[in-house]
Design a protein around this motif. Sequence first.
Motif, PDB file in Angstrom:
ATOM      1  N   ARG B 234     -13.453  -5.966  12.889  1.00  0.00           N
ATOM      2  CA  ARG B 234     -12.257  -5.445  13.567  1.00  0.00           C
ATOM      3  C   ARG B 234     -12.347  -5.717  15.072  1.00  0.00           C
ATOM      4  NH1 ARG B 234     -11.135   0.670  12.250  1.00  0.00           N
ATOM      5  NH2 ARG B 234      -9.193   0.164  13.340  1.00  0.00           N
ATOM      6  N   TYR B 278     -13.873  -1.394   5.957  1.00  0.00           N
ATOM      7  CA  TYR B 278     -12.736  -1.937   6.711  1.00  0.00           C
ATOM      8  C   TYR B 278     -12.241  -3.256   6.134  1.00  0.00           C
ATOM      9  CZ  TYR B 278     -14.193   1.246  10.473  1.00  0.00           C
ATOM     10  OH  TYR B 278     -14.533   2.338  11.209  1.00  0.00           O
ATOM     11  N   THR B 279     -10.937  -3.357   5.997  1.00  0.00           N
ATOM     12  CA  THR B 279     -10.316  -4.641   5.691  1.00  0.00           C
ATOM     13  C   THR B 279      -9.222  -4.873   6.722  1.00  0.00           C
ATOM     14  OG1 THR B 279     -10.774  -4.451   3.339  1.00  0.00           O
ATOM     15  CG2 THR B 279      -9.003  -5.950   3.974  1.00  0.00           C
ATOM     16  N   THR B 280      -9.231  -6.043   7.337  1.00  0.00           N
ATOM     17  CA  THR B 280      -8.201  -6.396   8.306  1.00  0.00           C
ATOM     18  C   THR B 280      -7.365  -7.529   7.738  1.00  0.00           C
ATOM     19  OG1 THR B 280      -9.561  -5.751  10.190  1.00  0.00           O
ATOM     20  CG2 THR B 280      -7.787  -7.306  10.634  1.00  0.00           C
ATOM     21  N   THR B 281      -6.053  -7.390   7.797  1.00  0.00           N
ATOM     22  CA  THR B 281      -5.177  -8.512   7.450  1.00  0.00           C
ATOM     23  C   THR B 281      -4.289  -8.807   8.655  1.00  0.00           C
ATOM     24  OG1 THR B 281      -3.189  -7.382   6.633  1.00  0.00           O
ATOM     25  CG2 THR B 281      -5.041  -7.523   5.110  1.00  0.00           C
ATOM     26  N   TRP B 282      -4.087 -10.086   8.927  1.00  0.00           N
ATOM     27  CA  TRP B 282      -3.192 -10.444  10.033  1.00  0.00           C
ATOM     28  C   TRP B 282      -2.419 -11.702   9.687  1.00  0.00           C
ATOM     29  CZ3 TRP B 282      -8.246 -11.778   9.819  1.00  0.00           C
ATOM     30  CH2 TRP B 282      -8.613 -13.084  10.198  1.00  0.00           C
TER      31      TRP B 282
END
Lengths: 218, 499
Positions: B234, B278-282
């Motif tokens: 992150r 945590y998983t981040t998507t963008w």
Amino acid sequence: MSSRDVVLARVRRALADVPRGEGPYDPPVPRDYQRVHGSRTPEETLELLAENLADYRAVVHRCGPGELPALIGRLLAARGARTVVVPPGLDPRWLSAAGAAAVPDRAEGTARELDAVDSVVTGCALAIAETGTLVLDGGPDQGRRRITLVPDHHICVVRVPAQVVGSVPEALPRLAPERPLTWISGPSATSDIELDRVEGVHGPRTLEVVLLAEDGAG
Amino acid sequence: MSRSFLGMPAFPRASAATTRDTRLRANLTHATHTIRDKRAAAVAELDDWAQLRAAGAAIKDRTLRHLDHYLERLEESVTAAGGRVHWAADAAEANRIVTRLVRETGEREVVKVKSMATQETGLNEALAQAGIRAYETDLAELIVQLGDDLPSHILVPAIHRNRAEIRDIFRREMGKWGRPAPEGLSDSPAELAEAARRHLREKFLTAKVGISGANFMVADTGTLVVVESEGNGRMCLTLPETLISVVGIEKIVPSWQDLEVFLQLLPRSSTAERMNPYTTTWTGTTDGDGPRTFHLVLLDNGRTDTLADTVGRQALRCIRCSACLNVCPVYERAGGHAYGSPYPGPIGAILTPQLRGLAGPLEESLPYASSLCGACYEVCPVAIDIPEVLVHLRERVVQGGPVTRGGARVVLKPAKGHAAERAAMRAAAWAFDHPGALRGGMRLAARTRRLHPRRLPGPGRAWSDTRALPAVPAESFRDWWRRTRDGSGSGNGSTGGVT
């Protein structure tokens, strides 16, 4: 020939065995897996969410709408928080009983300024019961991604039951891919030392989740 | 500055050394056994695991069979969302692109999220040559970087280190890279994690350029997904002004809905969690939130060569969970370094030789780094039949044949080292075709059995280095059958008629 053309040409040569008539959506994908695992009443789903959040070391609280400001005030005071970051669209009443000074989430603020802040309070986009996951989508009550990352203490309010879904397959259709998403399942952790889980690395080391009953029954 | 996998010896030589390292053996046994039971429990929670696994395999297969379509679709979506897409045919090109992009920012330091693709391309070394310092921020990668070491596991690159060794590395090295380890640092994992937090925080707060890989790229939406635990991901994905993601072309999934399968399969298979912290998507860039500039570097580097092999291409389904490493008896004993690439274990044994087109002794040895027990296939969340590919690659090594290397078809010669094996197989085929000779040979072998050596002479020597020769019985099965069942059953009497 650009590298783009080179790679695409290699791909096409490599796939010479794929029949000409086969389209990209032709090979069938069996989707006979479950949309949600087991059947639960809304109350049971909420229980499962609380249980799974706690299993990964999030601290879970429950309250009714009238009790929220006092609860948030207590949680911040218990941490000794002097400052708290507030997303632009957070309901101002939520922090009406907080002793900590509110710091607005400003676009021009630096990460270092954020690092000096004690806590952050946000809402969320939804929560997933089966995995104990909160999803933030940068909505007005959640703010930019960095504000829930740099401070060491995060209080996240989930409106129940409206924001709770059972499973991952139930969550995705409710989320907008074009928004930056952060899925949070417990405070940060690592398994990097002997494959054993330790909580608390770079993200907030304390995650408190408030399940806010909207009908006032909580 | 840091070591690389270049010029590593073939698996038998490397593993002969590592299997004698008792501390390594103890560390690996402890770690892999810890995770095995947990994974089984996390998987058992989902009674539709088999269906999810089948769906995961089918989604990946669909993508691979139409990879050109999905690559173009992805490029279009990422570009529409404000990202810039670059294509790299090989590792050197990927490194050149990233170096140029970092230079254009004017920065000399970058923070990195753990990424298998940039391990594979040797990006850190390339950046160092250009005077750019790359800081690894994943805890295990940090341990590897500070220890001037090589990764030995896909998920936990420092799995070969125990807590005491990690403490020693932190105490000794942290000060050379930034904030030193605190006085009196103990070997408790919590304290070690705290030391890493303090050491890296300064880097995160000041970094202007982040470099990452990605676990998934959604073709329809242009969304990238990074799945992690510590929050270092992150930090690198949201704090810097410029983000550069280097991603293998096989990481595509067609649609947003497909993530519902992989976000269930991956965490349970890799860290044995219901969901990773945590998983981040963008999707491209977002005004006011996160990097202002986003570059996606699509990496081939042998993936299209692998795709050209209709049996071997299933290796490209891999989602890098590392479950196959954790159950593998060979990995547990030999350790990750013996596999000579960032991809160790069973998946490495089929991926490395294919990505490099069976190009040398190391690559030729890897398909043999297995007992073919099948545990890897059983735990694989996308059902890669690793034993099938291992046997397929062994055949290619022994018999030679066509492979694709750097996009060009080449025909491999049969490997020299396997001449005796081929001769033995030809002799066996002849004998089974000539029952009289087979019978005579077996009787001769039985009569002379006390004189048989325990190890084979000549070219068979290497084979019997690690194997005991089977004892020859006093009487062959055929003779025993004839003696005890003669005249009482069907099929007897005719030469070689035993069924």
